[in-house]
Design an enzyme around this catalytic site. Structure first.
Site, PDB file in Angstrom:
ATOM      1  N   HIS A 138     -33.489  15.810   3.070  1.00  0.00           N
ATOM      2  CA  HIS A 138     -34.269  14.905   4.185  1.00  0.00           C
ATOM      3  C   HIS A 138     -34.483  13.469   3.432  1.00  0.00           C
ATOM      4  CE1 HIS A 138     -37.846  13.220   5.960  1.00  0.00           C
ATOM      5  NE2 HIS A 138     -37.694  14.217   6.878  1.00  0.00           N
ATOM      6  N   PRO A 158     -51.508  15.361  -4.156  1.00  0.00           N
ATOM      7  CA  PRO A 158     -50.405  15.609  -3.162  1.00  0.00           C
ATOM      8  C   PRO A 158     -49.743  14.320  -2.447  1.00  0.00           C
ATOM      9  CG  PRO A 158     -52.205  16.488  -1.873  1.00  0.00           C
ATOM     10  CD  PRO A 158     -52.649  15.884  -3.223  1.00  0.00           C
ATOM     11  N   LYS A 206     -45.264  15.171  -5.898  1.00  0.00           N
ATOM     12  CA  LYS A 206     -44.906  15.259  -7.218  1.00  0.00           C
ATOM     13  C   LYS A 206     -45.209  16.675  -8.012  1.00  0.00           C
ATOM     14  CE  LYS A 206     -43.270  10.939  -7.065  1.00  0.00           C
ATOM     15  NZ  LYS A 206     -41.887  10.730  -6.929  1.00  0.00           N
TER      16      LYS A 206
END
Length: 402
Positions: free
Chosen positions: A85, A304, A308
Site C-alpha cells: 500500500h 496510533p 508506529k
C-alpha cells in the site's frame, strides 16, 4: 517443550534461559528469534490464545519491520495474504489530494497485514519449533533482577501460582504490565486530550487509499484491512463512551468528515467492533533494570496516529534478540548495554512523527486561546503537503521509516 495453552495443575516451577512476558508482536518475534538461536525461552501471556489471535489492532507494517520478518523466516503468512500500500488521501474543507508516498522520499510502501494475523503466524511458528506459550497466565511479581537468576511469579487461570526463573527477563507486556513498573525511569508523558472511536466494519473499503478526513468537527480516518473488512477511526469527545455512538450517528459523522459530498459515498456495512482509544504518549529514559529489558509497548506508549507501535515492537525485538544471543551464547555483554542506546533514538523519532501527525489531523481544542492561529498553521501544512515535493519527501520518509 510441548505446545501448551496454559500452565495446568500438573505444571511445576519452570527454569529457562529467557522469560518473555507478553505474546504480542514484540514478545513473539523475540521468542522466535531466540528459539532459532537455540536459546531456551518461555512466553507468559495473561490472555487466552483465542483472544490474542483475534484482537484487532494495527495493520500497516513498515518496510524495515517486514524485512526483519522476512530475514528470519517469519513472513510466510504476510507474503501470502498481505499486500503493498503506498497512497494516502487527505480530505479537508478546502479540498483534497492524494499523496503517493511510495513514489516520494525513499520510495517504499507499507505492507497491509492485520496484526492479529501476524500474531497467529508467530505463535504457530514458535510452537512448531518446540517453544511454549503459557496463555491465561498472569505475571504478578518479578524479583532478583540484580542477580543471575531473576524470576517471575505467575498465576494461572485456575488460581495456581508458578515460579518461572530465567537468566534474563524480557518485558513485552505493555505499559500497564508488571515489567514496565519494575524499571525505575523518568517518563516524559503527553496526554493529547484526544479520543478516537475505533470501528471495525464488515465492508470493503470505500477507497483503496488510506483516508484522512481533516474537519472542524474532528478527525475521521479509513484504513483498509482486507477485501471485506475496513478500519475506521472517528474523533469523539473524551467524555463519550462507545455506547453514545449508535450506527446512524457514526455513519453520519463519517460521511460529513470524509466529505462524501465531494468525494463519493462510503461503502457501509455492519459495525462488528467499536471501542475507544485515548491518544497518550510516553517516552522512558531507561529500558533496562538489571536482567530485565523492555521492548514494544512496555518500552514506550505511542499514539496510533502514524501506525508506529507494531513496527517499533518488531525492530526492538530484533535488537534485543541479538543482544541476548550475544550474552547467552558468546558471553559478550556489550550488546545489552548498547540495546537501549540503539532503541531509544528509534523510539524518539517515531514519537516525533506521531506527534506531527496528531497536530496535522486534529483541530485545536475548543478552549485553546490560540485556536485560530493553529488552524492557519494546519491549513498551511496541508497546502505544502499537496504541492511541495520537499514536504512530500519528508512525509514519505517518516511515514514508512523508523
Amino acid at each position: 517443550m510441548n505446545n501448551v495453552e496454559s500452565m495446568g495443575p500438573e505444571c511445576g516451577d519452570i527454569d529457562t534461559e529467557v522469560v518473555v512476558l507478553g505474546a504480542g508482536p514484540a514478545g513473539l518475534v523475540l521468542a522466535n528469534l531466540l528459539g532459532a538461536a537455540g536459546i531456551g525461552c518461555v512466553v507468559l501471556e495473561r490472555q487466552s490464545r483465542r483472544w490474542v489471535e483475534n484482537r484487532s489492532r494495527a495493520g500497516f507494517l513498515a518496510p524495515d519491520a517486514v524485512a526483519v520478518l522476512r530475514t528470519h523466516g517469519l513472513a510466510a503468512g504476510l507474503d501470502r495474504r498481505g499486500h503493498d500500500h503506498d497512497v494516502c488521501e487527505f480530505r479537508g474543507v478546502d479540498g483534497g489530494f492524494e499523496l503517493c508516498y511510495g513514489k516520494r522520499g525513499s520510495g517504499r510502501p507499507h505492507t497491509v497485514y492485520p496484526q492479529q494475523a501476524l500474531v497467529a503466524d508467530l505463535i504457530a511458528e514458535f510452537l512448531r519449533g518446540g517453544g511454549a506459550v503459557h496463555f491465561e497466565t498472569t505475571a504478578e511479581f518479578i524479583g532478583d533482577l540484580d542477580t543471575e537468576r531473576p524470576w517471575v511469579m505467575a498465576r494461572t487461570a485456575d488460581g495456581r501460582v508458578r515460579r518461572v526463573t530465567g537468566r534474563y527477563l524480557a518485558g513485552c507486556d505493555g505499559g500497564r504490565g508488571v515489567s514496565a513498573a519494575a524499571v525505575p525511569a523518568r517518563t516524559a508523558v503527553r496526554d493529547h486530550g484526544i479520543t478516537w472511536l475505533a470501528l471495525l466494519v464488515q465492508a470493503p473499503p470505500s477507497s483503496p487509499n488510506v483516508l484522512y478526513g481533516v474537519h472542524p468537527d474532528g478527525f475521521a480516518g479509513q484504513m483498509p484491512r482486507t477485501p471485506d473488512i475496513t478500519r475506521y477511526y472517528l474523533q469523539c469527545d473524551p467524555s463519550d463512551s462507545a455506547a453514545d455512538w449508535d450506527d446512524a450517528r457514526i455513519w453520519a459523522a463519517l460521511r460529513r468528515r470524509l466529505h462524501t459530498d465531494r468525494h463519493g459515498p462510503l461503502v457501509e456495512g455492519p459495525i462488528v467492533e467499536r471501542g475507544l482509544v485515548r491518544l497518550r504518549s510516553e517516552i522512558r529514559d531507561r529500558l533496562r533494570h538489571g536482567r530485565l529489558l523492555l521492548a514494544g509497548d512496555a518500552a514506550t506508549a505511542i499514539s496510533p496516529s502514524a501506525a508506529k507501535g507494531a513496527n517499533l515492537a518488531i525492530l526492538g525485538a530484533e535488537l534485543l534478540a541479538h543482544a541476548l544471543s550475544d550474552a547467552l551464547r558468546g558471553g559478550d555483554l556489550s550488546g545489552l548495554g548498547q540495546y537501549c542506546a540503539d532503541y531509544t533514538p528509534m523510539i524518539e523519532r517515531a514519537q516525533e512523527f506521531s506527534h506531527w501527525m496528531i497536530d496535522l489531523l486534529h483541530p485545536p481544542a475548543a478552549d485553546d486561546p490560540h485556536a485560530d492561529y493553529h488552524r492557519v498553521l494546519r491549513r498551511a501544512r496541508l497546502r505544502d503537503l499537496a504541492v511541495s515535493r520537499a514536504h512530500q519527501d519528508f512525509f514519505s520518509d517518516n511515514y514508512v521509516g523508523l
